[in-house]
Design an enzyme around this catalytic site. Structure first.
Site, PDB file in Angstrom:
ATOM      1  CE  LYS A 176      -0.524  -0.570   5.001  1.00  0.00           C
ATOM      2  NZ  LYS A 176      -1.317  -1.266   6.038  1.00  0.00           N
ATOM      3  CE1 TYR A 187      14.346  31.155   8.036  1.00  0.00           C
ATOM      4  CE2 TYR A 187      14.363  28.799   7.490  1.00  0.00           C
ATOM      5  CZ  TYR A 187      14.186  30.131   7.120  1.00  0.00           C
ATOM      6  OH  TYR A 187      13.860  30.432   5.836  1.00  0.00           O
TER       7      TYR A 187
HETATM    8  C1  LIG Z   1      -0.567  -2.277   6.645  1.00  0.00           C
HETATM    9  C2  LIG Z   1      -1.182  -3.597   6.882  1.00  0.00           C
HETATM   10  C3  LIG Z   1      -0.400  -4.768   6.881  1.00  0.00           C
HETATM   11  C4  LIG Z   1       1.104  -4.721   6.869  1.00  0.00           C
HETATM   12  O1  LIG Z   1       1.537  -4.314   8.150  1.00  0.00           O
HETATM   13  P1  LIG Z   1       3.070  -4.153   8.535  1.00  0.00           P
HETATM   14  O2  LIG Z   1       3.037  -3.807   9.979  1.00  0.00           O
HETATM   15  O3  LIG Z   1       3.601  -3.053   7.676  1.00  0.00           O
HETATM   16  O4  LIG Z   1       3.735  -5.451   8.250  1.00  0.00           O
HETATM   17  C5  LIG Z   1      -1.063  -5.979   6.940  1.00  0.00           C
HETATM   18  N1  LIG Z   1      -2.411  -6.052   7.025  1.00  0.00           N
HETATM   19  C6  LIG Z   1      -3.191  -4.943   7.074  1.00  0.00           C
HETATM   20  C7  LIG Z   1      -4.658  -5.098   7.188  1.00  0.00           C
HETATM   21  C8  LIG Z   1      -2.601  -3.688   7.006  1.00  0.00           C
HETATM   22  O5  LIG Z   1      -3.369  -2.595   7.075  1.00  0.00           O
END
Ligand SMILES: *Cc1c(COP(=O)(O)O)cnc(C)c1O
Length: 355
Positions: free
Chosen positions: A35, A245
């Site tokens: 994702k 800054y």
């Molecule tokens: C993001 C996500 C994962 C992966 O999680 P990680 O902690 O990055 O390994 C797996 N399942 C779901 C439903 C997620 O939202």
């Protein structure tokens, strides 16, 4: 040029996937969660490398991400959409053969009406209260759900990075009980943290994301990203002179200051200035000083005999979790915030001959 260089090691991602895959038995499939553009690292490069390493099943958050991934991977891969079936998604799911993870009774009805016969998964909420059907709703509808022949039933752990947290075993118990009614359907509970909790959490398929990219809680992960920032200017400052800054840093002794080209507009958020962050010339750590500007960072390079063209802020010595800790956030947020101003260089990931 003043563009910083972000190097992404596709072989290291594959190594991390293999190391996570080795944590579960041979009967457990290890998928990949890509994702948010593969956690900010570029899904069009990361996905083919993982597919060449043997990954068959992928997860994304949005149907649009799934459509992009399908075009990259072709029809062989299985692609699940974690947000499920939102209004307007049915056409994308149909065209790109995406399996929505149905999250609610409404999504189940929508699937029956619009996509029946296509691939899907069903997500159960086992205690995180973020996404998924209530276990009671899942059980009540399990005959209808069985009729969809879902490819997967999944749930997600809220506290898998805290192995002793009692919610872990509780979620496993709820998930196991709710899915007992759907014997024969593949089940998935574990992301990176859940893989590390051990075999009871693995079920039929595990779904690592962050661990592939070198982030906690997978402590043994190899580094995946390095980030080299061009040095624009070097100057000497006298004791009492200030840098940046707010005149936030004052030289205590005669010092050399290098100004490098990247800043908070590139995801190097201002808050990293609150921690103990260094920029590296080879193995030599040079302290970041002063405030992070939009496009610039200042560094005390007094320890160097010669200032190189670039200083590294991410490498094998200082990783995303070190920067995240300095800024009071997590590696996930750091990775997904890395900006698109960088020149991105990918290393490895060449297609291995499959024959
Ligand atoms: C993001 C996500 C994962 C992966 O999680 P990680 O902690 O990055 O390994 C797996 N399942 C779901 C439903 C997620 O939202």
């Amino acid at each position: 040029m003043a563009r910083a260089r972000l190097s992404i090691d596709l072989d290291a991602i594959n190594e991390n996937w293999r190391a996570l895959d080795a944590r579960s038995g041979p009967e457990v499939e290890t998928a990949a969660v890509l994702k948010a553009d593969a956690y900010g690292l570029g899904i069009t490069r990361v996905a083919p490398a993982l597919a060449a390493a043997g990954v068959r099943t992928f997860f994304v958050a949005l149907a649009e991400e799934g459509a992009e991934l399908r075009e990259v991977l072709g029809l062989e891969a299985e692609i699940f959409v974690l947000s499920g079936l939102m209004p307007g998604d049915a056409a994308l799911c149909r065209e790109f053969v995406l399996a929505p993870c149905l999250n609610s009774v409404e999504q189940i009805k929508e699937f029956a009406a619009a996509l029946s016969g296509g691939p899907c998964a069903v997500q159960i909420d086992s205690g995180m209260n973020r996404l998924g059907l209530e276990p009671a709703d899942f059980i009540a509808r399990s005959p209808e759900i069985a009729g969809f022949a879902p490819r997967l039933v999944l749930s997600h752990l809220a506290c898998s990075d805290l192995p002793a947290h009692p919610l872990n075993t509780e979620q496993m118990r709820v998930f196991g009980a709710a899915t007992a009614a759907l014997a024969g359907t593949r089940r998935s509970l574990a992301a990176t943290g859940g893989i590390l909790l051990g075999g009871d959490y693995h079920y039929d398929l595990v779904r690592p994301g962050i661990g592939l990219f070198g982030g906690l809680p997978f402590l043994e992960a190899g580094p995946v990203v390095s980030l080299a920032l061009p040095v624009i200017q070097v100057r000497d400052v006298m004791p009492g002179e200030v840098v940046g800054y707010g005149a936030h840093w004052m030289a205590p002794v005669p010092s050399r200051v290098a100004t490098v080209a990247a800043g908070y507009a590139d995801g190097l958020i201002r808050a990293i200035g609150n921690g103990n962050v260094h920029l590296y010339a080879g193995k030599t750590a040079c302290p970041m000083i002063g405030r992070v500007s939009m496009d610039l960072i200042t560094v005390d390079v007094s320890a160097l005999d010669e200032v190189p063209d670039h200083l590294e802020i991410l490498n094998g010595h200082q990783g995303i979790d070190d920067l995240a800790q300095a800024a009071g956030t997590i590696g996930y947020e750091f990775l997904t915030s890395l900006g698109d101003r960088y020149e991105r260089a990918y290393k490895g990931g060449a297609l291995q001959s499959a024959t």
